[in-house]
Design a protein around this motif. Sequence first.
Motif, PDB file in Angstrom:
ATOM      1  N   ILE A 184       0.832  -1.206   0.000  1.00 23.09           N
ATOM      2  CA  ILE A 184       0.000   0.000   0.000  1.00 23.09           C
ATOM      3  C   ILE A 184       0.862   1.249   0.000  1.00 23.09           C
ATOM      4  N   VAL A 185       1.856   1.276   0.864  1.00 25.78           N
ATOM      5  CA  VAL A 185       2.657   2.489   1.057  1.00 25.78           C
ATOM      6  C   VAL A 185       3.675   2.684  -0.063  1.00 25.78           C
ATOM      7  N   TYR A 186       4.438   1.635  -0.371  1.00 27.46           N
ATOM      8  CA  TYR A 186       5.565   1.771  -1.299  1.00 27.46           C
ATOM      9  C   TYR A 186       5.332   1.128  -2.662  1.00 27.46           C
ATOM     10  N   ARG A 247      14.299   7.392   3.054  1.00 29.92           N
ATOM     11  CA  ARG A 247      14.999   6.924   1.841  1.00 29.92           C
ATOM     12  C   ARG A 247      14.001   6.539   0.757  1.00 29.92           C
ATOM     13  N   ARG A 248      12.929   5.837   1.148  1.00 30.87           N
ATOM     14  CA  ARG A 248      11.939   5.441   0.159  1.00 30.87           C
ATOM     15  C   ARG A 248      11.166   6.644  -0.388  1.00 30.87           C
ATOM     16  N   GLU A 251      13.407   8.226  -2.979  1.00 32.76           N
ATOM     17  CA  GLU A 251      13.396   7.444  -4.217  1.00 32.76           C
ATOM     18  C   GLU A 251      12.123   7.713  -5.016  1.00 32.76           C
ATOM     19  N   HIS A 252      11.007   7.838  -4.318  1.00 31.03           N
ATOM     20  CA  HIS A 252       9.744   8.111  -5.003  1.00 31.03           C
ATOM     21  C   HIS A 252       9.762   9.492  -5.658  1.00 31.03           C
ATOM     22  N   ARG A 253      10.333  10.464  -4.977  1.00 33.78           N
ATOM     23  CA  ARG A 253      10.406  11.809  -5.563  1.00 33.78           C
ATOM     24  C   ARG A 253      11.201  11.776  -6.874  1.00 33.78           C
ATOM     25  N   GLU A 254      12.249  11.000  -6.896  1.00 28.73           N
ATOM     26  CA  GLU A 254      13.118  10.958  -8.072  1.00 28.73           C
ATOM     27  C   GLU A 254      12.458  10.264  -9.261  1.00 28.73           C
TER      28      GLU A 254
END
Length: 488
Positions: A184-186, A247-248, A251-254
Amino acid sequence: MSTLEVLLIALVCFIIVYALVLRRSHKNLPPGPRSLPIVGNLFDFPGSKHVYKDFLEYREKYGDVVRLSFGPSRDFILVFGHKAIHKGLIEQGNDFKFRPTNLYLINKLFHGKGVLFGNGEIHQKLRKFTLDTLKSFGLGKKILEERIQDEARILADELKSYGGQPRDIRKTLKKAVANIISGIVYGSRFDYGDPDFLLLIKNIEAIFTTIAGHLPENFWPFLAFLPSSKTRLVLDAAGDMAKYARRRIKEHRETFNPKNIRDFVDLYLKAEGQENEEVVNEENMFRDIIDLSIAGTESTATALAWAVLYLMTNPDVQDKCQKEIIENVGSGRAVSRSDKEKLQYLDATIKETLRLASIVPLAVPHTVLKDTQFEGYTIPKDSTIIFHVNSVLTDPNIWKNPDKFQPERFLTEEGKKTKKELFVPFSLGLRSCPGKPLATTELFLFLGNLLQRFTFKIPPGCPTPSVERVHTGLTCQPHPYQVCAVPN
């Protein structure tokens, strides 16, 4: 006498006088046990593994509203029974809807923010945004159901690899539940042996099985620095979780693409700049992730562990569940949410597990922002208030033979489900557990699909395992046990 000694004596005298004056200023306080000067009731239940039971003894002596004292002026109020709990959380819900901000360890962990421990208008908007976001991503929809079914299949394959031999499967169950939150989250799941995943599970367990509103460290912060305190362990675990979540998010922003929303984090990123920035910001997104990871894993996984224990020690109940599944679903497809109306005995078994195990026996702490009249007593401002959920779920005046595992209590004589108004495992009111829809869906799909493929048995030659609860932190855990998951 040195200056330092004089100052220390003066400080102690000041604290005593302050406490006495403060106590006199509050009339009609709830009754409770006698407390020691300065330390109050701090040492009444050190090291107890059954704190919720210790509290029930106070109820027998003092009634449904009991006052303890921690320190010279820290009031700790216990509320028992459905009538008083309903009045506090429903009838006077606006008075009791706040979380305390003066509990040391809890504040160090949650910083008074997020869905679990936030307060005020921002919290209300954040809770609504979070629930709406979860619904838009999959809560109550086919996509989430399929994710749980897939994880149930992977979990079943893992259990099958044990070859029906005795194993402690509690951590395996926890990995499966944690993967639902991760998805759900990642937007992705972990392999069960992934080092990051194993550390995440360890950290969630360290936090959830340690923190609680009644911990002495919350009232006397200096105790957190004693060698026997687990405060450092908990804070280190929270730090590890924070690093991983940040950190996750990075990564999502990128890799973020507003036209391809993958998960909860992406929905947050999409809402940035479009919604109220006091609600939708990276700090709240981070706190939301931590809340979901902690609360969405430990309690549901613990409920699954209890369900397996109750089924193996009540083979007649397990047999009825399996016959119901075979008659209404068969063995050729996975159990789905649409089967719930047909699998009413299974649903009743899950409800009975939640009732008898009393996973979270004491609701997450509440407080009042002003002196408040309640049940004929004055509840002082800033008191820590604990609503004793277990006192409702195991009340012999409500449930016949409350210590017996009996799913039939949730069914009519015709075997149809019946609603129980006094079934409150997720608490009540404005701060009731927001994860209830997800937890109940997971329990139904995981347990239904496991029973379709396995029978849980006590290992040959082993005694019947204990079903006594061990109250650690926020949850009641079963004692460690071994089980044989025998393929059907």
